[in-house]
Design a protein around this motif. Structure first.
Motif, PDB file in Angstrom:
ATOM      1  N   ILE A 268       0.681  -1.210  -0.172  1.00 31.58           N
ATOM      2  CA  ILE A 268       0.091  -0.046  -0.176  1.00 31.58           C
ATOM      3  C   ILE A 268       0.963   1.079   0.105  1.00 31.58           C
ATOM      4  CG2 ILE A 268      -1.774   1.159   1.158  1.00 31.58           C
ATOM      5  CD1 ILE A 268      -2.416  -1.532   2.526  1.00 31.58           C
ATOM      6  N   CYS A 269       0.802   1.957  -1.265  1.00 35.41           N
ATOM      7  CA  CYS A 269       2.057   2.925  -1.372  1.00 35.41           C
ATOM      8  C   CYS A 269       1.271   4.365  -1.198  1.00 35.41           C
ATOM      9  CB  CYS A 269       2.585   2.678  -2.759  1.00 35.41           C
ATOM     10  SG  CYS A 269       4.082   3.948  -2.781  1.00 35.41           S
ATOM     11  N   HIS A 270       1.911   4.995  -0.510  1.00 34.91           N
ATOM     12  CA  HIS A 270       1.195   6.467  -0.106  1.00 34.91           C
ATOM     13  C   HIS A 270       2.252   7.356  -0.600  1.00 34.91           C
ATOM     14  CE1 HIS A 270      -1.511   4.854   3.167  1.00 34.91           C
ATOM     15  NE2 HIS A 270      -0.639   4.065   3.320  1.00 34.91           N
ATOM     16  N   CYS A 271       3.015   7.243  -1.727  1.00 29.64           N
ATOM     17  CA  CYS A 271       3.942   8.219  -2.447  1.00 29.64           C
ATOM     18  C   CYS A 271       2.932   8.917  -3.321  1.00 29.64           C
ATOM     19  CB  CYS A 271       4.889   7.612  -3.254  1.00 29.64           C
ATOM     20  SG  CYS A 271       4.549   6.951  -4.752  1.00 29.64           S
ATOM     21  N   SER A 272       3.586  10.155  -3.419  1.00 29.38           N
ATOM     22  CA  SER A 272       2.855  11.340  -4.520  1.00 29.38           C
ATOM     23  C   SER A 272       2.577  10.575  -5.701  1.00 29.38           C
ATOM     24  CB  SER A 272       3.423  12.694  -4.187  1.00 29.38           C
ATOM     25  OG  SER A 272       4.749  12.603  -4.896  1.00 29.38           O
ATOM     26  N   TRP A 273       3.388  10.194  -6.177  1.00 31.54           N
ATOM     27  CA  TRP A 273       3.391   9.580  -7.692  1.00 31.54           C
ATOM     28  C   TRP A 273       2.294   8.529  -7.666  1.00 31.54           C
ATOM     29  CZ3 TRP A 273       4.464   4.255  -9.293  1.00 31.54           C
ATOM     30  CH2 TRP A 273       4.249   4.311 -10.914  1.00 31.54           C
ATOM     31  N   CYS A 274       1.920   7.506  -6.691  1.00 30.92           N
ATOM     32  CA  CYS A 274       0.877   6.689  -6.501  1.00 30.92           C
ATOM     33  C   CYS A 274      -0.507   7.558  -6.323  1.00 30.92           C
ATOM     34  CB  CYS A 274       0.987   5.812  -5.360  1.00 30.92           C
ATOM     35  SG  CYS A 274       2.215   4.350  -6.045  1.00 30.92           S
ATOM     36  N   GLN A 275      -0.428   8.441  -5.657  1.00 28.19           N
ATOM     37  CA  GLN A 275      -1.550   9.265  -5.385  1.00 28.19           C
ATOM     38  C   GLN A 275      -2.043   9.977  -6.683  1.00 28.19           C
ATOM     39  OE1 GLN A 275      -1.143  12.105  -2.192  1.00 28.19           O
ATOM     40  NE2 GLN A 275      -0.361  10.530  -0.783  1.00 28.19           N
TER      41      GLN A 275
HETATM   42 ZN   LIG Z   1       4.015   4.808  -4.869  1.00 26.90          ZN
END
Ligand SMILES: [Zn+2]
Ligand SMILES: [Zn+2]
Length: 141
Positions: free
Chosen positions: A25-32
Motif C-alpha cells: 500500500i503505497c502512499h507516495c505522491s506518484w501513486c496518489q
Molecule cells: Zn508509490
C-alpha cells in the motif's frame, strides 16, 4: 490458487497463480497522482506467476525523481484502468492492483504480507480514523 481480474471495460484480463510475494500500500505522491486516489495498492508477483490475456496493455514509463529508476505502468488503452507495473528496482516482478481483481476479498492482511510504504506522504484522510466521518454507503443514502 489462480485469481483473475482485469480492467473496467474487460479488454485486458489477467490471471495470477499462487500467493503474491507481498501487498504494498503505497502512499507516495506518484501513486496518489497515477491513481487519482489516496494511495496505490499493488499485489507484488513474480512475472512468471502472471498471465495477461486479451488486449495488450499500453505502458507509460515513469522515472523517479528521487531514485532515477524507471517504472513501466500498464493501463488499458480503451478504458484507462490501472493494470499494475514493472520496475527497474525489482526486475522479474510484476504488480497487479488489488482493486482490479474480480474478487478482492481474497486478499487480507491476515493472509498476505501487507506493508504501508511512503507513509511520509500519507494523507490524513486516507485512514478510517475517527477524525473523519465514515459512512458504510454514501451520506446521501
Ligand atoms: Zn508509490
Ligand atoms: Zn479496459
Amino acid at each position: 490458487m489462480e485469481l483473475e481480474g482485469g480492467c473496467v471495460c474487460g479488454a485486458v484480463r489477467f490471471g495470477a497463480t499462487g500467493d503474491p510475494l507481498r501487498v504494498t500500500i503505497c502512499h507516495c505522491s506518484w501513486c496518489q497522482r497515477r491513481t487519482g486516489s489516496a494511495f496505490g495498492i499493488e499485489l507484488v508477483y513474480r512475472e512468471d506467476q502472471v498471465a495477461m490475456t486479451g488486449d495488450t496493455a499500453a505502458t507509460c514509463r515513469h522515472v523517479s525523481d528521487e531514485s532515477g529508476r524507471w517504472l513501466d505502468v500498464a493501463f488499458c488503452s480503451r478504458c484507462g484502468s490501472n493494470l499494475g507495473f514493472t520496475l527497474e528496482a525489482a526486475q522479474g516482478i510484476r504488480t497487479l492492483p488489488a482493486g482490479a481483481f474480480d474478487d478482492p476479498s481474497q486478499f487480507g492482511s491476515e493472509r498476505q504480507d501487507f506493508r504501508h510504504v511512503y507513509a511520509r506522504s500519507r494523507r490524513d484522510w486516507s485512514d478510517l480514523s475517527d477524525k473523519v466521518e465514515i459512512y458504510e454507503k454514501h451520506f446521501r443514502e
